[in-house]
Write a protein that holds these residues in place. Structure first.
Motif, short mmCIF file in Angstrom:
data_model
loop_
_atom_site.label_atom_id
_atom_site.label_comp_id
_atom_site.label_asym_id
_atom_site.label_seq_id
_atom_site.Cartn_x
_atom_site.Cartn_y
_atom_site.Cartn_z
N LEU A 74 82.05 53.06 43.24
CA LEU A 74 82.49 53.51 44.55
C LEU A 74 81.31 54.17 45.26
CD1 LEU A 74 85.91 55.12 43.56
CD2 LEU A 74 85.56 52.89 44.63
N ASP A 75 81.32 54.08 46.59
CA ASP A 75 80.23 54.62 47.40
C ASP A 75 80.59 56.02 47.87
OD1 ASP A 75 78.18 55.17 49.15
OD2 ASP A 75 78.58 53.49 50.50
N MET A 76 79.86 57.04 47.38
CA MET A 76 80.18 58.41 47.75
C MET A 76 80.02 58.64 49.25
SD MET A 76 81.25 61.38 46.76
CE MET A 76 81.02 61.71 45.00
N ALA A 77 79.09 57.94 49.90
CA ALA A 77 78.90 58.12 51.33
C ALA A 77 80.13 57.66 52.11
CB ALA A 77 77.66 57.35 51.81
N ARG A 78 80.92 56.75 51.54
CA ARG A 78 82.14 56.29 52.19
C ARG A 78 83.37 56.97 51.58
NH1 ARG A 78 82.24 51.28 50.45
NH2 ARG A 78 83.74 51.77 48.81
N ASP A 79 83.56 56.80 50.28
CA ASP A 79 84.77 57.31 49.64
C ASP A 79 84.77 58.83 49.50
OD1 ASP A 79 86.16 54.71 48.87
OD2 ASP A 79 84.19 54.42 47.98
N GLY A 80 83.60 59.44 49.55
CA GLY A 80 83.51 60.88 49.44
C GLY A 80 82.99 61.55 50.69
N PRO A 112 70.67 66.34 50.06
CA PRO A 112 70.07 67.25 51.05
C PRO A 112 70.52 67.01 52.49
CG PRO A 112 68.40 66.50 49.50
CD PRO A 112 69.64 65.70 49.20
N GLU A 113 70.86 65.78 52.84
CA GLU A 113 71.20 65.48 54.23
C GLU A 113 72.61 65.90 54.63
OE1 GLU A 113 67.91 63.24 52.72
OE2 GLU A 113 70.00 63.23 52.03
N ARG A 114 73.42 66.32 53.70
CA ARG A 114 74.79 66.72 54.05
C ARG A 114 74.77 68.01 54.86
NH1 ARG A 114 79.61 64.61 50.27
NH2 ARG A 114 80.40 64.29 52.36
N SER A 115 75.70 68.12 55.80
CA SER A 115 75.75 69.26 56.70
C SER A 115 76.30 70.51 56.00
CB SER A 115 76.62 68.94 57.91
OG SER A 115 77.99 68.86 57.52
N ARG A 116 76.17 71.65 56.69
CA ARG A 116 76.73 72.89 56.16
C ARG A 116 78.24 72.77 56.00
NH1 ARG A 116 76.66 77.19 52.90
NH2 ARG A 116 78.20 78.72 53.58
N ALA A 117 78.91 72.16 56.99
CA ALA A 117 80.35 71.99 56.89
C ALA A 117 80.71 71.13 55.69
CB ALA A 117 80.91 71.37 58.18
N ASP A 118 79.95 70.07 55.45
CA ASP A 118 80.16 69.24 54.27
C ASP A 118 80.01 70.07 53.00
OD1 ASP A 118 80.57 66.91 55.70
OD2 ASP A 118 78.48 66.29 55.60
N TYR A 119 78.97 70.90 52.99
CA TYR A 119 78.66 71.66 51.79
C TYR A 119 79.79 72.62 51.41
CZ TYR A 119 76.37 74.66 48.42
OH TYR A 119 76.08 75.36 47.28
N VAL A 120 80.36 73.28 52.41
CA VAL A 120 81.50 74.16 52.15
C VAL A 120 82.62 73.38 51.47
CG1 VAL A 120 83.34 75.48 53.26
CG2 VAL A 120 80.96 75.80 53.97
N ALA A 121 82.90 72.18 51.98
CA ALA A 121 83.96 71.35 51.39
C ALA A 121 83.59 70.88 49.99
CB ALA A 121 84.25 70.16 52.30
N VAL A 122 82.31 70.59 49.76
CA VAL A 122 81.86 70.16 48.43
C VAL A 122 82.07 71.28 47.40
CG1 VAL A 122 79.81 69.62 47.05
CG2 VAL A 122 80.24 68.39 49.18
N ASP A 150 68.45 72.57 47.53
CA ASP A 150 68.16 73.99 47.68
C ASP A 150 68.60 74.75 46.43
OD1 ASP A 150 68.94 76.89 48.56
OD2 ASP A 150 67.72 76.13 50.21
N PRO A 151 67.84 75.74 45.98
CA PRO A 151 68.25 76.50 44.79
C PRO A 151 69.65 77.09 44.89
CG PRO A 151 65.97 77.00 45.36
CD PRO A 151 66.51 76.14 46.47
N ARG A 152 70.10 77.43 46.11
CA ARG A 152 71.45 77.97 46.26
C ARG A 152 72.50 76.94 45.90
NH1 ARG A 152 70.83 80.08 52.30
NH2 ARG A 152 69.70 78.09 52.32
N VAL A 153 72.21 75.67 46.15
CA VAL A 153 73.14 74.60 45.78
C VAL A 153 73.28 74.54 44.26
CG1 VAL A 153 73.55 72.11 45.83
CG2 VAL A 153 72.65 73.27 47.87
N LEU A 154 72.16 74.67 43.57
CA LEU A 154 72.20 74.63 42.10
C LEU A 154 72.92 75.86 41.55
CD1 LEU A 154 68.55 73.42 41.48
CD2 LEU A 154 70.62 72.04 41.78
N GLN A 155 72.73 77.00 42.19
CA GLN A 155 73.45 78.20 41.76
C GLN A 155 74.96 78.01 41.92
OE1 GLN A 155 71.71 81.30 44.14
NE2 GLN A 155 69.71 81.14 43.16
N ALA A 183 86.56 79.04 45.68
CA ALA A 183 86.87 78.08 46.74
C ALA A 183 87.35 78.79 47.99
CB ALA A 183 87.90 77.08 46.26
N MET A 184 88.24 79.76 47.83
CA MET A 184 88.77 80.47 48.99
C MET A 184 87.70 81.29 49.69
SD MET A 184 91.83 79.41 49.24
CE MET A 184 91.14 77.86 48.59
#
Length: 330
Positions: A74-80, A112-122, A150-155, A183-184
């Motif tokens: 499955l393609d994460m860029a589409r299905d995710g 890296p190209e995902r937006s801040r809004a995407d990141y919150v959802a991830v 970004d190191p914060r993503v890994l954290q 999550a909340m």
């Protein structure tokens, strides 16, 4: 050439849900880490699904050779593209299709190209896997490319995964946190838009105005007819839920962000279920067609997650649902 299993003692053989963050440095490292896991799954006759970007799919298919046909790709860029739909519509659905058997799912939700809004959802998605799928015979491996993120993503990956693995090692994450609280905390602080949104307070007699306003903005944003209809249907579903379940009026706000049209419905109703809109349908409910696995409003939010490119649901102060549609900026 078909790959061969290796002698590794994975905990996935004895635990219901195993959720691992896989830290890798480059594409050869990703392949080296995953090939033994695929071999073990094939040897145990476990169904395998891989949800990654196209470049990763091509790499792994080439490395697997003839065994690539044993994997659902499955393609994460589409299905995710909307991470909020991954639990019920991708991971949970794949597990339900093979009820009674352990399955392996590899999913790389962040790049890296995902937006801040995407990141919150991830982050919310990764945390809530540990709750929504806790009783499933399921191994979920989530790769994170340490050389580009970004190191914060890994954290945060270490905070949302009980186990962290590399090509050569694995360890229990000392940073792992309560998944619901984490999550909340991410979903509770939705940023205010940079522009002044158009605003409409609505009750039962204003639902037509809600649809008309959303449709007008969708036209101005250049959405095609089917995408316009999807957005209007999604917003109407959430607005109707507001009137049915919150007992009061709702507020619609609409605005443009870079590359996106955003529609937001908010009300003063309180939702106690952190998995609202994410509950995977149980195998029993699937076979009996009984809608008992979703709380009130949950089925509608499942539909909204299918229709929109991104959905964020915040439930700390009232309830806010943001629905995003990707658009082409002029």
């Amino acid at each position: 050439m078909p790959i061969q299993p290796v002698a590794m003692d994975h905990t996935s053989r004895v635990q219901p849900l195993v959720h691992e963050a896989l830290f890798y440095r480059d594409l050869p490292g990703l392949s080296a880490a995953l090939l033994p896991r695929f071999a073990d799954a094939f040897a145990a006759d476990e169904p395998v699904a891989v949800v990654v970007r196209r470049s990763r799919t091509e790499l792994l298919q080439g490395a697997l050779g003839s065994d690539a046909g044993r994997v659902r790709w499955l393609d994460m860029a589409r299905d995710g593209r909307n991470p909020t739909r991954l639990i019920p519509s991708v991971i949970g659905r794949f597990a339900d299709e093979h009820h009674g058997r352990r399955v392996l799912v590899v999913g790389e939700p962040m790049w890296p190209e995902r937006s801040r809004a995407d990141y919150v959802a991830v982050v919310a998605h990764e945390a809530l896997i540990n709750v929504a799928l806790a009783d499933r015979e399921l191994t979920v491996i989530c790769p994170y490319e340490v050389s580009t993120l970004d190191p914060r993503v890994l954290q945060d990956a270490a905070r949302t995964h009980p186990t962290v693995v590399t090509h050569e090692d694995s360890w229990a994450s000392l940073s792992y946190r309560d998944p619901v609280a984490l999550a909340m905390s991410f979903l509770s602080d939705l940023p205010e838009p940079d522009c002044v949104p158009e605003r409409l307070t609505f009750g039962a007699y204003e639902l037509a105005q809600v649809r008309e306003l959303v449709y007008a903005h969708a036209v101005l944003a250049g959405l095609g007819s089917s995408r316009r209809d999807d957005l209007v249907l999604a917003v109407n579903e959430v607005a109707t839920n507001t009137l049915v379940h919150s007992g009061g009026p709702g507020v619609l706000r609409v605005w443009r962000e870079t590359g996106r049209l955003v529609c937001e419905i908010s009300d003063q109703g309180q939702v106690s279920d952190p998995l609202i809109g994410r509950h995977p349908t149980s195998p029993t409910a699937r076979s009996s067609r009984t809608p008992t696995s979703q709380p009130p409003g949950g089925h509608g939010l499942l539909l909204v997650n299918e229709l929109c490119d991104l959905v964020q649901i915040a439930t700390t102060s009232g309830t806010t649902v943001r629905m995003y549609m990707n658009v082409v900026d002029n």
